[in-house]
Design a protein around this motif. Sequence first.
Motif, short mmCIF file in Angstrom:
data_model
loop_
_atom_site.label_atom_id
_atom_site.label_comp_id
_atom_site.label_asym_id
_atom_site.label_seq_id
_atom_site.Cartn_x
_atom_site.Cartn_y
_atom_site.Cartn_z
N VAL A 71 76.80 41.22 28.93
CA VAL A 71 75.81 42.29 29.09
C VAL A 71 74.70 41.82 30.02
O VAL A 71 74.36 40.64 30.04
N VAL A 72 74.18 42.76 30.81
CA VAL A 72 73.08 42.47 31.72
C VAL A 72 71.83 43.18 31.20
O VAL A 72 71.88 44.36 30.86
N TYR A 73 70.74 42.44 31.16
CA TYR A 73 69.44 43.04 30.84
C TYR A 73 68.53 42.86 32.03
O TYR A 73 68.65 41.86 32.73
N PRO A 74 67.66 43.80 32.35
CA PRO A 74 67.24 44.92 31.50
C PRO A 74 68.08 46.18 31.63
O PRO A 74 67.85 47.14 30.91
N SER A 75 69.09 46.21 32.49
CA SER A 75 69.85 47.45 32.70
C SER A 75 70.66 47.87 31.48
O SER A 75 70.94 49.04 31.29
N GLY A 76 71.07 46.89 30.67
CA GLY A 76 71.89 47.21 29.51
C GLY A 76 73.34 47.50 29.86
O GLY A 76 74.08 48.05 29.07
N LYS A 77 73.78 47.11 31.06
CA LYS A 77 75.17 47.33 31.47
C LYS A 77 76.09 46.31 30.78
O LYS A 77 75.85 45.12 30.84
N TRP A 78 77.13 46.81 30.15
CA TRP A 78 78.10 45.98 29.45
C TRP A 78 79.40 45.92 30.24
O TRP A 78 79.75 46.85 30.95
N ILE A 79 80.13 44.83 30.05
CA ILE A 79 81.46 44.70 30.63
C ILE A 79 82.37 44.02 29.60
O ILE A 79 81.95 43.11 28.89
N SER A 80 83.58 44.52 29.53
CA SER A 80 84.67 43.84 28.85
C SER A 80 85.58 43.40 29.98
O SER A 80 86.07 44.23 30.73
N TYR A 81 85.77 42.11 30.13
CA TYR A 81 86.52 41.60 31.28
C TYR A 81 87.86 41.02 30.85
O TYR A 81 88.01 40.54 29.73
N ALA A 82 88.82 41.08 31.77
CA ALA A 82 90.17 40.62 31.47
C ALA A 82 90.48 39.25 32.04
O ALA A 82 91.48 38.65 31.68
N SER A 83 89.61 38.77 32.95
CA SER A 83 89.88 37.47 33.58
C SER A 83 88.57 36.84 34.04
O SER A 83 87.54 37.51 34.14
N ALA A 84 88.64 35.55 34.34
CA ALA A 84 87.48 34.84 34.86
C ALA A 84 87.05 35.44 36.19
O ALA A 84 85.86 35.54 36.49
N ASP A 85 88.01 35.88 36.99
CA ASP A 85 87.69 36.50 38.28
C ASP A 85 86.89 37.79 38.09
O ASP A 85 85.96 38.08 38.84
N GLU A 86 87.27 38.57 37.09
CA GLU A 86 86.56 39.82 36.83
C GLU A 86 85.11 39.55 36.38
O GLU A 86 84.19 40.23 36.83
N LEU A 87 84.92 38.57 35.51
CA LEU A 87 83.56 38.21 35.10
C LEU A 87 82.76 37.71 36.30
O LEU A 87 81.60 38.08 36.49
N THR A 88 83.38 36.91 37.14
CA THR A 88 82.70 36.38 38.33
C THR A 88 82.26 37.52 39.25
O THR A 88 81.12 37.53 39.73
N ARG A 89 83.11 38.51 39.47
CA ARG A 89 82.72 39.66 40.30
C ARG A 89 81.52 40.39 39.69
O ARG A 89 80.60 40.79 40.40
N PHE A 90 81.52 40.56 38.39
CA PHE A 90 80.43 41.22 37.68
C PHE A 90 79.12 40.45 37.90
O PHE A 90 78.09 41.05 38.21
N VAL A 91 79.18 39.15 37.78
CA VAL A 91 77.98 38.30 37.96
C VAL A 91 77.50 38.37 39.41
O VAL A 91 76.30 38.52 39.67
N LEU A 92 78.41 38.26 40.35
CA LEU A 92 78.02 38.30 41.77
C LEU A 92 77.44 39.65 42.15
O LEU A 92 76.50 39.72 42.96
N GLU A 93 77.95 40.71 41.57
CA GLU A 93 77.38 42.04 41.82
C GLU A 93 75.94 42.11 41.31
O GLU A 93 75.08 42.72 41.95
#
Length: 99
Positions: A71-93
């Motif tokens: 989850v990202v704060y303060p936006s409150g955006k949540w992600i359920s990720y299927a791979s390390a690559d997907e989490l990495t993309r979320f973080v880089l975004e």
Amino acid sequence: MPETAIKPFRSHIFVCVNQRDGKPACEDHGAKAALARAKEAMKALPFAKRDGVRLSQSGCLGQCEHGPVAVVYPSGKWISYASADELTRFVLEACEAEE
């Protein structure tokens, strides 16, 4: 106690790495390894892009049925990720997002 000026983070990303005995949890899906990969990718960015973004591990975020999650704060955006690559993309975004 003296007042101290603390600069808040632009975004703070929490990645659940919880593990529970006998019950599904984010670490069952390799959350710690995914977090480590995302941290390395974030460190490779120029400081100006990652400044103001903090990436932290967390205990249970109460979304085990959707795990692994972040989850990202303060936006409150949540992600359920299927791979390390997907989490990495979320973080880089999050690092690329405008203030």
